[in-house]
Scaffold this active site. Structure first.
Site, PDB file in Angstrom:
ATOM      1  N   ASN A 724     -22.722 -10.955   7.740  1.00 27.86           N
ATOM      2  CA  ASN A 724     -22.620 -12.335   7.279  1.00 27.86           C
ATOM      3  C   ASN A 724     -20.986 -12.933   7.135  1.00 27.86           C
ATOM      4  O   ASN A 724     -20.617 -14.061   7.017  1.00 27.86           O
ATOM      5  CB  ASN A 724     -23.593 -12.890   6.671  1.00 27.86           C
ATOM      6  CG  ASN A 724     -24.421 -13.106   7.442  1.00 27.86           C
ATOM      7  OD1 ASN A 724     -25.153 -13.800   7.907  1.00 27.86           O
ATOM      8  ND2 ASN A 724     -25.380 -12.428   6.469  1.00 27.86           N
ATOM      9  N   TYR A 725     -20.615 -11.835   6.208  1.00 22.55           N
ATOM     10  CA  TYR A 725     -18.781 -12.338   5.429  1.00 22.55           C
ATOM     11  C   TYR A 725     -17.897 -11.388   6.125  1.00 22.55           C
ATOM     12  O   TYR A 725     -16.454 -11.201   5.372  1.00 22.55           O
ATOM     13  CB  TYR A 725     -18.882 -12.236   4.484  1.00 22.55           C
ATOM     14  CG  TYR A 725     -20.172 -13.600   3.003  1.00 22.55           C
ATOM     15  CD1 TYR A 725     -19.316 -13.979   3.352  1.00 22.55           C
ATOM     16  CD2 TYR A 725     -21.417 -12.905   3.594  1.00 22.55           C
ATOM     17  CE1 TYR A 725     -19.945 -15.979   3.128  1.00 22.55           C
ATOM     18  CE2 TYR A 725     -21.377 -14.083   2.661  1.00 22.55           C
ATOM     19  CZ  TYR A 725     -21.613 -15.724   2.966  1.00 22.55           C
ATOM     20  OH  TYR A 725     -22.457 -16.596   2.666  1.00 22.55           O
ATOM     21  N   LEU A 726     -18.034  -9.673   6.483  1.00 22.76           N
ATOM     22  CA  LEU A 726     -17.795  -8.839   6.599  1.00 22.76           C
ATOM     23  C   LEU A 726     -17.023  -8.655   8.034  1.00 22.76           C
ATOM     24  O   LEU A 726     -17.704  -8.762   9.483  1.00 22.76           O
ATOM     25  CB  LEU A 726     -17.860  -7.415   6.484  1.00 22.76           C
ATOM     26  CG  LEU A 726     -18.146  -7.616   5.044  1.00 22.76           C
ATOM     27  CD1 LEU A 726     -18.522  -6.410   4.464  1.00 22.76           C
ATOM     28  CD2 LEU A 726     -16.936  -7.929   3.959  1.00 22.76           C
TER      29      LEU A 726
END
Length: 767
Positions: A724-726
């Site tokens: 979700n964030y990388l």
């Protein structure tokens, strides 16, 4: 000499080869019979003429079979037509053919006699004849046909030593043909399989190479079958009893169904919590009949034991199912998936993520949620809103029911929606993460975060200047933005009191959530955070901050009670509006995504050692990912089976160490033996033992790396940040650069989700 004879024989067409090979054996059986060469030459002439007749017969047979396929540059196809049209022309052609064969044979015999020994006739290829003298292009295609015909033909005038040998050779060739045909069939199947796989990969929709829709349009055509509802409740057997105050009580179907929800959770800690029990009992009574309500007034007097035991037995029975039963269930699930698990969007088949409606049950929530234990009601078709295109076939509701509404909104991405009864939130059926819509959303998210990279320095300089602003609102906004940037805190969403668990974000921090330390553990201006974040996960951190931030926090906390807001003049709405002014599309989450991705990229550069093997590089990747997870506070409780799995892994490591010790002893012994013997065999033994030691050392290292990785990740959830964030292009580029298989970083489902990144990212990609 016999070896040379065999070599020559192998190059002759099979008709000549079978007969002449026996004849050659007769000729060379005794060297004293050389004076009979003239007689044998006559025999060879007879054989040659008989074989030429056979060749003509074979060639005719072949040409009849190949007349529609063979197209020779020299006009042989025309000759085939003339052959069947004109018998006289055919006879003339046969004569020319015989003359050519004779001339070819005479030349060959002469040449081989000059070499010192006679040999059977060998015919060279000649593109101008339609007999055996063929061009290399067609010689191969006709060879087997000639061999088969040659084996069937038996010259009458020539006798051989062994009459049975041709039959034996024929049988052997037939066996070879069967084996070859099987091999060819298998190769064909493999080739077909490879083509199928290739076709499937080619059929993958590369939506990222197409133009994107504008004006908020998500799709132009959407058709699906609607949701799959939970199966209806089946009443319990009369053998499963419920007791109230020690007396047997038969519950009504609705009351019994809700009672089973509690019974299934009887061993769980939830059922011991007062708030859970209170909420459950309140909702349960709503499902009872008036007689049951009058009788059942105290949850503590209810005995759910037999129900709980029944469901445990059901669970065990499912575990003990035969393979056949499991296969039936699997096949049924697959049928349901094929019918309801896909939709057609813009002429492409797309996978749906969650096409099943959640069955009724008891709400649990995260942490100490105030609504835990409440009844999640059964969703009916009358609660459902269907979304599809106007020109599609609208899904049929279950018999006797109707949909709440059918919409045709192509500016939203959901297929089905309904409102759940606990918190009044809207639930959706969406497409799978591997779909175009989800992929485009991810791609845009990471592109926005990359855009922040270009202006982050300007934004940081601005909020540092705002720390000195005369307006308290601007100072609070600047300090909050500093925490969001530096600590990757969530902004925090406003909510009504008592509606959810007491979780906070940056903007909703209270005075009680921080402590200020002018000096702590040798560091100055330390802020100690302690609060519950998303999903009731505790955030605890001690962070040294800049002096001006520390002074501002002291100012914000003056004359406030512990329960007062720290940023009392700031809301998430105000913050996000300011962020939009700084950069188009900028939100607090974009900062979180940017800091997570940039941290991963920096950590990978620092930790990756080009000299290490793949398992060691994967450990470096996981350590870089762990740094991100810590930054984003992605924690988890250690798995229940953690200790046992670690013990099993340690046992494997110990066994591998013993195996390595044995291998080293064997290597030492082999070296000592090689010094004494000094032969090639002992040297090979030493090399073999060396390789065995190296192999076991690699296996041991892999196990030790795995143990280290597991221990370090015991309480860290790597998956959340990775998915979700990388930016996945960072991971794909790293894999391509250092030769790490992408399968080691992303599983099959994740590779489907990030197909766009895998396709477009090269090894030199920079976030």
């Amino acid at each position: 000499m016999s070896g040379d004879q065999l070599h020559n024989d192998s190059q002759i067409d099979s008709g000549s080869r079978v007969n002449d090979s026996h004849k050659v054996k007769e000729k060379h059986k005794d060297k004293e019979h050389k004076h009979k060469d003239h007689k044998k030459d006559k025999e060879r002439e007879k054989s040659k003429h008989s074989n030429s007749e056979h060749r003509d017969f074979s060639e005719k047979k072949h040409k009849d079979r190949e007349k529609d396929k063979a197209k020779h540059k020299d006009g042989s196809s025309e000759k085939l037509k003339d052959k069947h049209r004109d018998k006289e022309g055919h006879r003339e052609k046969e004569k020319r053919k015989e003359e050519k064969i004779k001339s070819c044979g005479d030349v060959k015999i002469k040449k081989e006699k000059e070499n010192g020994f006679p040999s059977p006739v060998r015919i060279k290829a000649d593109p101008e004849t339609d007999g055996y003298c063929l061009s290399p292009k067609h010689e191969k295609s006709l060879k087997r046909e000639r061999e088969d015909d040659g084996l069937e033909f038996k010259p009458k005038k020539i006798k051989t030593e062994n009459e049975k040998k041709p039959k034996k050779l024929k049988r052997e060739l037939e066996v070879e043909e069967v084996v070859k045909s099987k091999k060819m069939k298998m190769k064909g199947q493999e080739k077909e399989g490879r083509k199928k796989i290739k076709k499937e990969s080619e059929e993958k929709w590369k939506w990222w190479e197409e133009e994107r829709y504008t004006d908020g349009v998500k799709w132009k055509f959407l058709e699906h079958k609607g949701p799959v509802f939970a199966p209806p409740y089946e009443p319990l057997s009369s053998k499963v009893k419920f007791y109230y105050d020690g007396k047997l009580l038969k519950l009504s179907p609705k009351a019994e169904e809700v009672a089973t929800f509690f019974a299934k959770m009887l061993d769980h800690e939830y059922t011991t919590k007062d708030i859970f029990r209170k909420n459950f009992f309140k909702d349960w009574r709503k499902e009872m009949t008036s007689e049951e309500k009058a009788l059942i007034t105290d949850l503590n007097k209810c005995n759910f034991t037999e129900m709980a035991e029944y469901f445990k037995a059901q669970s065990e029975a499912r575990k003990q199912m035969t393979k056949e039963d499991k296969q039936k269930i699997k096949e049924e699930n697959e049928r349901t998936l094929q019918e309801y698990g896909f939709c057609i969007m813009d002429n492409h088949k797309e996978r749906i993520a969650n096409f099943r409606i959640e069955p009724p049950g008891l709400f649990r929530g995260r942490g100490d949620h105030p609504k835990m234990g409440m009844l999640k009601r059964r969703i009916q078709p009358e609660d459902i809103i269907i979304n599809c295109s106007k020109d599609s076939k609208v899904p049929e509701p279950p018999s006797g029911h109707r949909w709440k509404e059918v919409r045709h909104d192509n500016k939203v991405t959901w297929l089905v929606s309904w409102t759940e009864n606990i918190q009044g939130s809207i639930k959706y059926i969406m497409l799978n993460p591997s779909s175009r819509i989800k992929g485009e959303k991810d791609w845009q998210k990471y592109e926005t975060a990359r855009s922040l990279k270009k202006c982050v320095d300007r934004i940081r300089n601005q909020y540092k200047e705002d720390w000195k602003s005369k307006e308290m609102k601007i100072r609070q906004r600047a300090v909050a933005l500093y925490f969001i940037d530096k600590l990757a805190l969530r902004a925090g969403n406003e909510k009504e009191e008592g509606e959810t668990a007491d979780t906070v974000g940056c903007c909703s921090l209270r005075v009680e959530h921080i402590k200020l330390h002018p000096e702590l553990d040798g560091q100055e201006f330390v802020v100690e955070f302690d609060f519950l974040g998303k999903d009731s996960i505790r955030y605890y951190n001690k962070v040294p901050v800049e002096k001006r931030v520390f002074k501002n926090l002291q100012l914000f906390m003056e004359n406030k009670q512990p329960e007062d807001d720290l940023f009392d003049r700031l809301t998430t709405l105000i913050l996000n509006k300011h962020l939009q002014e700084l950069m188009d599309g900028l939100t607090a989450k974009v900062f979180r995504t940017y800091n997570a991705s940039i941290t991963l990229q920096q950590q990978l550069k620092e930790l990756t050692n080009p000299e290490e093997n793949v398992p060691a590089k994967i450990l470096s990747y996981n350590r870089a990912n762990r740094a991100v997870a810590i930054l984003c506070n992605h924690q988890r409780a250690p798995p229940k089976t953690f200790e046992k799995s670690m013990q099993n892994l340690q046992a494997k490591i110990d066994a591998k160490k013993d195996q390595l010790a044995d291998a080293r002893r064997e290597l030492k012994s082999a070296k000592a033996d090689a010094k004494v013997r000094k032969d090639e065999k002992s040297k090979k033994a030493v090399e073999s033992k060396k390789k065995a030691v190296q192999r076991i050392e690699e296996q041991l290292m892999k196990l030790e790396v795995q143990a280290t990785d597991r221990e370090e990740n015991k309480q860290i959830a790597l998956g959340t940040s990775k998915l979700n964030y990388l930016d996945p292009r960072i991971s794909v580029a790293w894999c391509k650069k250092w030769g790490v298989p992408i399968e080691k970083i992303y599983n099959k489902t994740q590779r489907e989700k990030f197909a766009w990144a895998i396709d477009m990212a090269e090894k030199d990609y920079e976030f």
